[in-house]
Write an enzyme that holds these catalytic residues in place. Structure first.
Site, PDB file in Angstrom:
ATOM      1  N   TYR A 119      -3.595  -0.080   9.951  1.00  0.00           N
ATOM      2  CA  TYR A 119      -3.403  -0.450   8.542  1.00  0.00           C
ATOM      3  C   TYR A 119      -1.984  -0.133   8.092  1.00  0.00           C
ATOM      4  O   TYR A 119      -1.316  -0.956   7.461  1.00  0.00           O
ATOM      5  CB  TYR A 119      -4.420   0.324   7.701  1.00  0.00           C
ATOM      6  CG  TYR A 119      -4.466  -0.003   6.249  1.00  0.00           C
ATOM      7  CD1 TYR A 119      -3.789   0.789   5.320  1.00  0.00           C
ATOM      8  CD2 TYR A 119      -5.218  -1.075   5.773  1.00  0.00           C
ATOM      9  CE1 TYR A 119      -3.854   0.508   3.962  1.00  0.00           C
ATOM     10  CE2 TYR A 119      -5.287  -1.357   4.411  1.00  0.00           C
ATOM     11  CZ  TYR A 119      -4.594  -0.558   3.517  1.00  0.00           C
ATOM     12  OH  TYR A 119      -4.663  -0.849   2.168  1.00  0.00           O
ATOM     13  N   SER A 162       0.832  -1.205   0.000  1.00  0.00           N
ATOM     14  CA  SER A 162       0.000   0.000   0.000  1.00  0.00           C
ATOM     15  C   SER A 162       0.867   1.257   0.000  1.00  0.00           C
ATOM     16  O   SER A 162       2.057   1.192   0.321  1.00  0.00           O
ATOM     17  CB  SER A 162      -0.861  -0.010   1.269  1.00  0.00           C
ATOM     18  OG  SER A 162      -1.386   1.278   1.569  1.00  0.00           O
TER      19      SER A 162
HETATM   20  P1  NAP Z   1     -12.017  -4.744  -0.787  1.00  0.00           P
HETATM   21  O1  NAP Z   1     -12.782  -4.196  -1.934  1.00  0.00           O
HETATM   22  O2  NAP Z   1     -12.417  -4.401   0.613  1.00  0.00           O
HETATM   23  O3  NAP Z   1     -11.879  -6.339  -0.935  1.00  0.00           O
HETATM   24  C1  NAP Z   1     -11.189  -7.025   0.062  1.00  0.00           C
HETATM   25  C2  NAP Z   1     -11.427  -8.495  -0.164  1.00  0.00           C
HETATM   26  O4  NAP Z   1     -10.761  -9.226   0.874  1.00  0.00           O
HETATM   27  C3  NAP Z   1     -12.908  -8.861  -0.102  1.00  0.00           C
HETATM   28  O5  NAP Z   1     -13.194  -9.839  -1.065  1.00  0.00           O
HETATM   29  C4  NAP Z   1     -13.029  -9.432   1.303  1.00  0.00           C
HETATM   30  O6  NAP Z   1     -14.056 -10.386   1.441  1.00  0.00           O
HETATM   31  C5  NAP Z   1     -11.703 -10.134   1.442  1.00  0.00           C
HETATM   32  N1  NAP Z   1     -11.390 -10.427   2.854  1.00  0.00           N
HETATM   33  C6  NAP Z   1     -11.357  -9.566   3.890  1.00  0.00           C
HETATM   34  N2  NAP Z   1     -11.031 -10.214   5.010  1.00  0.00           N
HETATM   35  C7  NAP Z   1     -10.868 -11.529   4.683  1.00  0.00           C
HETATM   36  C8  NAP Z   1     -10.535 -12.706   5.407  1.00  0.00           C
HETATM   37  N3  NAP Z   1     -10.306 -12.678   6.730  1.00  0.00           N
HETATM   38  N4  NAP Z   1     -10.466 -13.882   4.735  1.00  0.00           N
HETATM   39  C9  NAP Z   1     -10.699 -13.929   3.400  1.00  0.00           C
HETATM   40  N5  NAP Z   1     -11.034 -12.843   2.650  1.00  0.00           N
HETATM   41  C10 NAP Z   1     -11.097 -11.667   3.300  1.00  0.00           C
HETATM   42  O7  NAP Z   1     -10.501  -4.283  -0.903  1.00  0.00           O
HETATM   43  P2  NAP Z   1      -9.627  -3.835  -2.167  1.00  0.00           P
HETATM   44  O8  NAP Z   1      -9.683  -2.355  -2.306  1.00  0.00           O
HETATM   45  O9  NAP Z   1      -9.936  -4.711  -3.336  1.00  0.00           O
HETATM   46  O10 NAP Z   1      -8.183  -4.182  -1.589  1.00  0.00           O
HETATM   47  C11 NAP Z   1      -7.595  -5.436  -1.791  1.00  0.00           C
HETATM   48  C12 NAP Z   1      -6.208  -5.348  -1.183  1.00  0.00           C
HETATM   49  O11 NAP Z   1      -5.532  -4.214  -1.714  1.00  0.00           O
HETATM   50  C13 NAP Z   1      -6.230  -5.149   0.334  1.00  0.00           C
HETATM   51  O12 NAP Z   1      -5.123  -5.823   0.906  1.00  0.00           O
HETATM   52  C14 NAP Z   1      -6.021  -3.634   0.480  1.00  0.00           C
HETATM   53  O13 NAP Z   1      -5.431  -3.325   1.729  1.00  0.00           O
HETATM   54  C15 NAP Z   1      -5.081  -3.375  -0.642  1.00  0.00           C
HETATM   55  N6  NAP Z   1      -5.030  -2.005  -1.139  1.00  0.00           N
HETATM   56  C16 NAP Z   1      -6.177  -1.374  -1.548  1.00  0.00           C
HETATM   57  C17 NAP Z   1      -6.052  -0.086  -2.097  1.00  0.00           C
HETATM   58  C18 NAP Z   1      -7.235   0.690  -2.590  1.00  0.00           C
HETATM   59  O14 NAP Z   1      -7.078   1.910  -2.838  1.00  0.00           O
HETATM   60  N7  NAP Z   1      -8.400   0.094  -2.760  1.00  0.00           N
HETATM   61  C19 NAP Z   1      -4.805   0.511  -2.227  1.00  0.00           C
HETATM   62  C20 NAP Z   1      -3.681  -0.166  -1.740  1.00  0.00           C
HETATM   63  C21 NAP Z   1      -3.807  -1.434  -1.216  1.00  0.00           C
HETATM   64  P3  NAP Z   1     -15.463  -9.949   2.112  1.00  0.00           P
HETATM   65  O15 NAP Z   1     -16.095  -9.028   1.164  1.00  0.00           O
HETATM   66  O16 NAP Z   1     -16.190 -11.240   2.286  1.00  0.00           O
HETATM   67  O17 NAP Z   1     -15.125  -9.282   3.428  1.00  0.00           O
HETATM   68  C1  GCO Z   2      -7.014   5.248   3.075  1.00  0.00           C
HETATM   69  C2  GCO Z   2      -7.114   4.306   1.923  1.00  0.00           C
HETATM   70  C3  GCO Z   2      -5.747   3.767   1.589  1.00  0.00           C
HETATM   71  C4  GCO Z   2      -5.851   2.817   0.451  1.00  0.00           C
HETATM   72  C5  GCO Z   2      -4.503   2.300   0.075  1.00  0.00           C
HETATM   73  C6  GCO Z   2      -3.567   3.363  -0.398  1.00  0.00           C
HETATM   74  O1  GCO Z   2      -7.923   5.236   3.927  1.00  0.00           O
HETATM   75  O2  GCO Z   2      -6.033   6.009   3.080  1.00  0.00           O
HETATM   76  O3  GCO Z   2      -8.010   3.254   2.195  1.00  0.00           O
HETATM   77  O4  GCO Z   2      -5.211   3.129   2.702  1.00  0.00           O
HETATM   78  O5  GCO Z   2      -6.648   1.731   0.782  1.00  0.00           O
HETATM   79  O6  GCO Z   2      -3.939   1.501   1.040  1.00  0.00           O
HETATM   80  O7  GCO Z   2      -2.443   2.720  -0.959  1.00  0.00           O
END
Ligand code: NAP
Ligand code: GCO
Length: 265
Positions: free
Chosen positions: A159, A146
Site C-alpha cells: 500500500y 495517503s
Molecule cells: P473503502 O471504504 O474500502 O472503499 C473503497 C472503494 O473502492 C469501495 O467502493 C470499493 O468497492 C472500491 N474498489 C475497490 N477496488 C476496486 C476496483 N478494482 N474497481 C472499482 N472499485 C473498486 O475505502 P476508503 O476508506 O473509502 O478509501 C478510499 C480511498 O481513500 C482509497 O484509495 C484509500 O486507499 C484511500 N485512503 C483511505 C484512508 C482511510 O483512512 N480510510 C486514508 C487515506 C487514503 P467494493 O466495495 O465493491 O470493493
Molecule cells: C493503515 C490505514 C491507512 C489508511 C490511510 C492513512 O492500515 O495504516 O489503513 O493506510 O488507510 O492510508 O492515510
C-alpha cells in the site's frame, strides 16, 4: 471572483469506487456545488446500494459497474459516460484496497493486487479521460493518496509503495499535461472512519478500544479519527477554478498528523 470560483455547476465528475466511504463523501460535496456525479464500483450490488444512498441524499448520480484495473472495461465505461452523461471534466481516482500483511509473509501476487488497484488503475483511468479533457480545453484530476505517500508502517508495504507511486504519478501528469490546462493534484487523507479502517477501530474482546485506535488518536492533534465528509471541501477546491494555478500538489487532509510528533504517553 466570489463564491462562484468554487462552483462545479454543469461539470461531470467521475469518482471511482464511490458507493460509500471517502469517494461518497467527496461526491456529496461536489454535488452540493453543482457537479453531475458519476461513480463506478466493482459489483452491481454496490452500485445499486450507492445509487440508493445518493438518491436518499437527493443526488441524481449515475453508476457504472467497472473494475478499474481492467483497461478495456475502463475505456468502454468512459465512452458510455461521454455518450450518456457528458465528457468528464473532473476525475477522482479514489478506488483502492489495502492488505495488512507483514512484508515477508506477503506473496508477490498479494503485492501485485494492491499495486494494481492503487497505482495501475489511476494510470489506466487517467489515460482514458485525458484525451477528451484536452479536446475540451482542460480538466481536473485528483488522486487519493495517503499518509503512506510519506510514511511507512508495519504490514502495509504494498500500500505504501502504491501510494508513494501515486504521489509521483500525480506530479508526472501535472508535468506532462499542465500545458493542456489539466491540473492533477492529490489529496492525502489522514485516518478516516470508513470500512477500510474498520478493523483498526474494532473494540477488543474485553470491550476496550483497539490499540491502533488509541495510537492514531494520540498521533492526530484533533485527537480523533476524521470522517469522509471532511474531505469534501478540499476536493471541491481542487476540482474548481479556485485551484487553476495549483498543480502537482498533494493536499494533506490529516488533521495535522504529519506536523505532529504525537501525544506524550
Ligand atoms: P473503502 O471504504 O474500502 O472503499 C473503497 C472503494 O473502492 C469501495 O467502493 C470499493 O468497492 C472500491 N474498489 C475497490 N477496488 C476496486 C476496483 N478494482 N474497481 C472499482 N472499485 C473498486 O475505502 P476508503 O476508506 O473509502 O478509501 C478510499 C480511498 O481513500 C482509497 O484509495 C484509500 O486507499 C484511500 N485512503 C483511505 C484512508 C482511510 O483512512 N480510510 C486514508 C487515506 C487514503 P467494493 O466495495 O465493491 O470493493
Ligand atoms: C493503515 C490505514 C491507512 C489508511 C490511510 C492513512 O492500515 O495504516 O489503513 O493506510 O488507510 O492510508 O492515510
Amino acid at each position: 471572483m466570489g463564491i462562484e470560483m468554487f462552483s462545479l455547476e454543469g461539470k461531470v465528475a467521475l469518482i471511482t469506487g464511490a458507493s460509500y466511504g471517502i469517494g461518497y463523501g467527496i461526491a456529496k460535496a461536489m454535488a452540493s456545488v453543482g457537479a453531475k456525479i458519476v461513480f463506478c464500483d466493482i459489483k452491481q450490488e454496490f452500485v445499486d446500494k450507492g445509487l440508493a444512498s445518493y438518491e436518499a441524499d437527493g443526488i441524481d448520480a449515475h453508476g457504472y459497474v467497472c473494475d478499474v484495473t481492467n483497461e478495456p472495461a475502463v475505456q468502454e465505461m468512459v465512452k458510455k459516460i461521454e455518450a450518456e452523461v457528458g465528457v468528464i471534466d473532473i476525475l477522482v481516482n479514489n478506488a483502492g484496497i489495502i492488505k495488512r500483511i507483514p512484508m515477508c509473509d506477503m506473496t508477490a501476487e498479494e503485492f501485485r493486487q494492491v499495486i494494481d488497484v492503487d497505482l495501475n488503475a489511476p494510470f489506466i483511468v487517467s489515460k482514458a479521460v485525458i484525451p477528451s479533457m484536452i479536446e475540451k480545453g482542460g480538466g481536473k484530476i485528483i488522486n487519493i493518496c495517503s499518509m503512506m505517500s510519506e510514511l511507512g508502517r508495519e504490514t502495509v508495504s504494498a500500500y505504501a509503495a502504491a501510494k508513494g507511486g501515486l504521489k509521483m504519478l500525480t506530479r508526472n501528469i501535472c508535468s506532462e499535461y499542465g500545458d493542456k490546462n489539466i491540473q492533477c493534484n492529490g489529496i492525502g487523507p489522514g485516518y478516516i472512519a470508513t470500512p477500510q479502517t474498520a478493523p483498526l477501530r474494532e473494540k477488543q474482546p474485553d470491550g476496550s478500544r483497539h490499540p491502533f485506535d488509541q495510537f492514531i488518536c494520540g498521533r492526530t492533534p484533533a485527537g480523533r479519527w476524521l470522517n469522509p465528509d471532511e474531505l469534501g471541501g478540499p476536493a471541491v477546491f481542487l476540482a474548481s477554478k479556485a485551484s487553476d494555478a495549483v498543480n502537482g500538489h498533494i493536499l494533506y487532509v490529516d488533521g495535522g498528523i504529519l506536523a505532529y510528533i504525537g501525544k506524550q504517553p
